[in-house]
Design an enzyme around this catalytic site. Sequence first.
Site, PDB file in Angstrom:
ATOM      1  N   ASN A 180      47.149  40.569  15.289  1.00 32.19           N
ATOM      2  CA  ASN A 180      46.174  40.461  16.375  1.00 32.19           C
ATOM      3  C   ASN A 180      44.862  41.024  15.859  1.00 32.19           C
ATOM      4  OD1 ASN A 180      44.744  40.504  18.799  1.00 32.19           O
ATOM      5  ND2 ASN A 180      45.641  42.437  19.455  1.00 32.19           N
ATOM      6  N   GLY A 181      43.775  40.258  15.950  1.00 30.79           N
ATOM      7  CA  GLY A 181      42.480  40.753  15.478  1.00 30.79           C
ATOM      8  C   GLY A 181      41.797  39.720  14.599  1.00 30.79           C
TER       9      GLY A 181
ATOM     10  N   ARG B 246      47.836  37.490  27.107  1.00 28.38           N
ATOM     11  CA  ARG B 246      46.879  37.839  26.043  1.00 28.38           C
ATOM     12  C   ARG B 246      46.427  36.615  25.249  1.00 28.38           C
ATOM     13  NH1 ARG B 246      47.417  43.586  24.865  1.00 28.38           N
ATOM     14  NH2 ARG B 246      46.362  43.252  22.897  1.00 28.38           N
TER      15      ARG B 246
ATOM     16  N   TRP C 229      46.132  33.769  20.567  1.00 30.81           N
ATOM     17  CA  TRP C 229      44.854  33.265  21.062  1.00 30.81           C
ATOM     18  C   TRP C 229      44.060  32.937  19.811  1.00 30.81           C
ATOM     19  CZ3 TRP C 229      39.591  34.642  20.979  1.00 30.81           C
ATOM     20  CH2 TRP C 229      38.794  33.972  21.923  1.00 30.81           C
TER      21      TRP C 229
ATOM     22  N   LYS D  57      43.438  37.542  28.232  1.00 31.42           N
ATOM     23  CA  LYS D  57      43.214  38.681  29.125  1.00 31.42           C
ATOM     24  C   LYS D  57      42.445  39.803  28.447  1.00 31.42           C
ATOM     25  CE  LYS D  57      43.775  40.901  32.976  1.00 31.42           C
ATOM     26  NZ  LYS D  57      42.851  40.465  34.028  1.00 31.42           N
TER      27      LYS D  57
ATOM     28  N   CYS E  21      45.874  38.533  20.896  1.00 32.93           N
ATOM     29  CA  CYS E  21      47.224  38.011  20.750  1.00 32.93           C
ATOM     30  C   CYS E  21      48.214  39.102  21.158  1.00 32.93           C
ATOM     31  CB  CYS E  21      47.480  37.628  19.302  1.00 32.93           C
ATOM     32  SG  CYS E  21      46.226  36.538  18.624  1.00 32.93           S
TER      33      CYS E  21
ATOM     34  N   GLU F 107      30.273  36.728  40.838  1.00 35.90           N
ATOM     35  CA  GLU F 107      31.727  36.836  40.655  1.00 35.90           C
ATOM     36  C   GLU F 107      32.441  35.609  41.228  1.00 35.90           C
ATOM     37  OE1 GLU F 107      33.594  38.383  38.911  1.00 35.90           O
ATOM     38  OE2 GLU F 107      35.559  38.571  39.821  1.00 35.90           O
TER      39      GLU F 107
ATOM     40  N   GLU G 243      36.335  29.756  35.856  1.00 33.52           N
ATOM     41  CA  GLU G 243      37.358  30.038  34.851  1.00 33.52           C
ATOM     42  C   GLU G 243      38.736  29.504  35.226  1.00 33.52           C
ATOM     43  OE1 GLU G 243      38.073  34.198  33.993  1.00 33.52           O
ATOM     44  OE2 GLU G 243      37.631  34.745  36.038  1.00 33.52           O
TER      45      GLU G 243
ATOM     46  N   LYS H 260      34.783  33.258  38.940  1.00 33.48           N
ATOM     47  CA  LYS H 260      36.197  33.022  39.260  1.00 33.48           C
ATOM     48  C   LYS H 260      36.475  31.522  39.348  1.00 33.48           C
ATOM     49  CE  LYS H 260      37.762  35.992  38.559  1.00 33.48           C
ATOM     50  NZ  LYS H 260      37.189  37.286  38.272  1.00 33.48           N
TER      51      LYS H 260
ATOM     52  N   HIS I 135      13.078  28.803  43.255  1.00 33.46           N
ATOM     53  CA  HIS I 135      12.455  28.826  41.930  1.00 33.46           C
ATOM     54  C   HIS I 135      13.202  27.937  40.937  1.00 33.46           C
ATOM     55  CE1 HIS I 135       9.788  31.954  43.313  1.00 33.46           C
ATOM     56  NE2 HIS I 135      10.848  32.562  43.834  1.00 33.46           N
TER      57      HIS I 135
HETATM   58  C1  F6R Z   1      37.100  37.298  34.439  1.00 34.77           C
HETATM   59  C2  F6R Z   1      37.677  38.188  33.457  1.00 34.77           C
HETATM   60  C3  F6R Z   1      36.873  38.531  32.247  1.00 34.77           C
HETATM   61  C4  F6R Z   1      36.947  40.039  31.981  1.00 34.77           C
HETATM   62  C5  F6R Z   1      36.216  40.374  30.682  1.00 34.77           C
HETATM   63  C6  F6R Z   1      36.179  41.867  30.421  1.00 34.77           C
HETATM   64  O1  F6R Z   1      37.972  37.082  35.494  1.00 34.77           O
HETATM   65  O2  F6R Z   1      38.764  38.657  33.614  1.00 34.77           O
HETATM   66  O3  F6R Z   1      35.552  38.122  32.407  1.00 34.77           O
HETATM   67  O4  F6R Z   1      36.393  40.712  33.066  1.00 34.77           O
HETATM   68  O5  F6R Z   1      36.834  39.735  29.607  1.00 34.77           O
HETATM   69  O6  F6R Z   1      37.454  42.395  30.271  1.00 34.77           O
HETATM   70  P1  F6R Z   1      37.719  43.949  30.420  1.00 34.77           P
HETATM   71  O7  F6R Z   1      37.418  44.313  31.824  1.00 34.77           O
HETATM   72  O8  F6R Z   1      39.163  44.132  30.063  1.00 34.77           O
HETATM   73  O9  F6R Z   1      36.794  44.646  29.467  1.00 34.77           O
END
Ligand code: F6R
Length: 605
Positions: free
Chosen positions: A98-99, A27, A74, A600, A2, A477, A484, A481, A500
């Site tokens: 936050n937490g 966040r 969040w 994030k 958050c 990746e 998400e 992407k 497989h």
């Molecule tokens: C995907 C994404 C997440 C972060 C993951 C780790 O696009 O952004 O999968 O990569 O939450 O976050 P960090 O790198 O901040 O530890």
Amino acid sequence: MCGIIGIVGTTPVQSRLIDSLKRLEYRGYDSAGIAGVVDGHVERRRAKGKIRALEEVLAADPLNATVGIGHTRWATHGGPSTRNAHPQTAGRVTLVHNGIIENYAELREALKKQGRTFESETDTEVIAQLLDAELKTRPPLDALKATLDQLTGAYALAVLIDGEDELIMGARRGSPLVVGYGEGEMFLGSDALAVGPFTNRIAYLDEGDYVAIDHHTARIFDETGQPVERPVTTVPASAALVEKGNYRHFMEKEIHDQPEGCQHTIAAYVDPLTDHTSVAGDIDWAKLERVQIVACGTSYIAGLMGKYLIERLADLPVDVEIASEFRYRQPALRPGSLAVAMSQSGETADTLAALRYCQAKGMLTAAVVNAQESTMAREVDVVWPIHCGPEIGVASTKAFTAQVCVLTAVAIAAARARGRIDEAEEQRLVKVLLEAPRLVAESIKLEDAVKGIAQEVSKARDVLFLGRGPMYPLALEGALKLKEISYIHAEGYAAGELKHGPIALVDEDTPIVILAPFDSYFEKSASNMQEVMARGGQVIFITDPEGEKHAPAGARVVVTAPKSDPLISPLVLAAPVQLLAYYVAVQKGADVDQPRNLAKSVTVE
Ligand code: F6R
């Protein structure tokens, strides 16, 4: 997870709280709220959903306060709703959090037995109730300390107390909190971005610290209750103020930021005059037995890319593991190995816990982070920063390529130190790495070509991404992407695994993205392409000019990225993969920068 802001101001704070929350919306964005002191009493306004919903509430019912706190949520305990939105109130206390409070259920039961009633399902309300109870017998700071002593778990807090008109208290454990120093005004924020528009003079609280701010001072105490000083640093303007510019979304901007992000990052790890690497840290690469990389999400995928690079170039064993698995399975670790945490935010709870596990086993630790003042950066032996600027889009893009740049430089440095390459080869590889920013810029020019494919892909229910060698992590990746931000189911596979199992998914409605530059894996990838096409699969072939020449006929689309050395082809091919996810999401009208259910910075387990 958050976002938190607190302002002890001299002028009305409503619009500044909102401005700050908008910067923090990355966040979390399940609900938002603010509270402030109005005529000696604390009032709050809250709304489910994004900040704009809160703005509508405020348009009808403004909050005329010069001291206030704000929160964007969040959701963890209790679903997204106005009732569960912060600030949470109990008696004289109004606070944002936050937490996660792990012992909230038992605390809640104990408080209920004392006759207290709860209006939300949040763990946060428990903190408010506890503090309100403590305030009956103690002054605010003592009551805060007594409350914190009862909490197990992670928190960053900003607290208003009814009757204390010029006071905001804060505390941190497990979740970051900063103090901002202004002119006759003071601030609290969950990171530098929160207070960025108001001041660039910032103190980062340590684990267990709590604080009281008024118009001029911050009184900081450590977890034992002793007054302490925390250094005030001046953060660069770029970290404090981030705008989208002319781009529609932060993600689009951040994809375009990548040449610069790679350039700044590479410049920190090589000497362009001598073409040697210069990787910080007292690491005896020649004696090192193993590298253990821990990370989550995209950072984990960057770590996998690192495994391919470091093992091939330096002949040094590398294990890469998802931090949330690693931390709980009691992995067998030995001193003499290097643990590397990869994290854009430097705050991801699972990665941090995995890092601490490695430290406890006596391993040397390093962190590849974007947030240089983050907890991870402060706890490791060696920091390997990426220099791509703040990343705001929830889907990571420029942090990924910058992380790969760091690991490429590390792989070259390790190879040289271990005698696996000579000086001339080190210089050749560094020259190749220095070409990456230009080639990434070229690759981004594929934007229009990729946009053209997006419409068709946006209709798919499933998409497969295939690659071999370093293109395998990139396939993962690409799938992550797409999932998400466009909510289309996607899987990344090592192309050799196709037969497989996943080949059963292939039909004429499933786009198959094959990542295959013309490298030592090309022929094998081309065979996989044949296998897919023989079963009606619609192939999107992402390659380079030589690969285009040698590609089997029949691909639905060929996307041709610039020619590059295999050392940097993952960097060069990353852009089309990211752009594909981006334009599919745009095509579907999805919320690109704030996809549903995500946040994030994942500071909870
Ligand atoms: C995907 C994404 C997440 C972060 C993951 C780790 O696009 O952004 O999968 O990569 O939450 O976050 P960090 O790198 O901040 O530890």
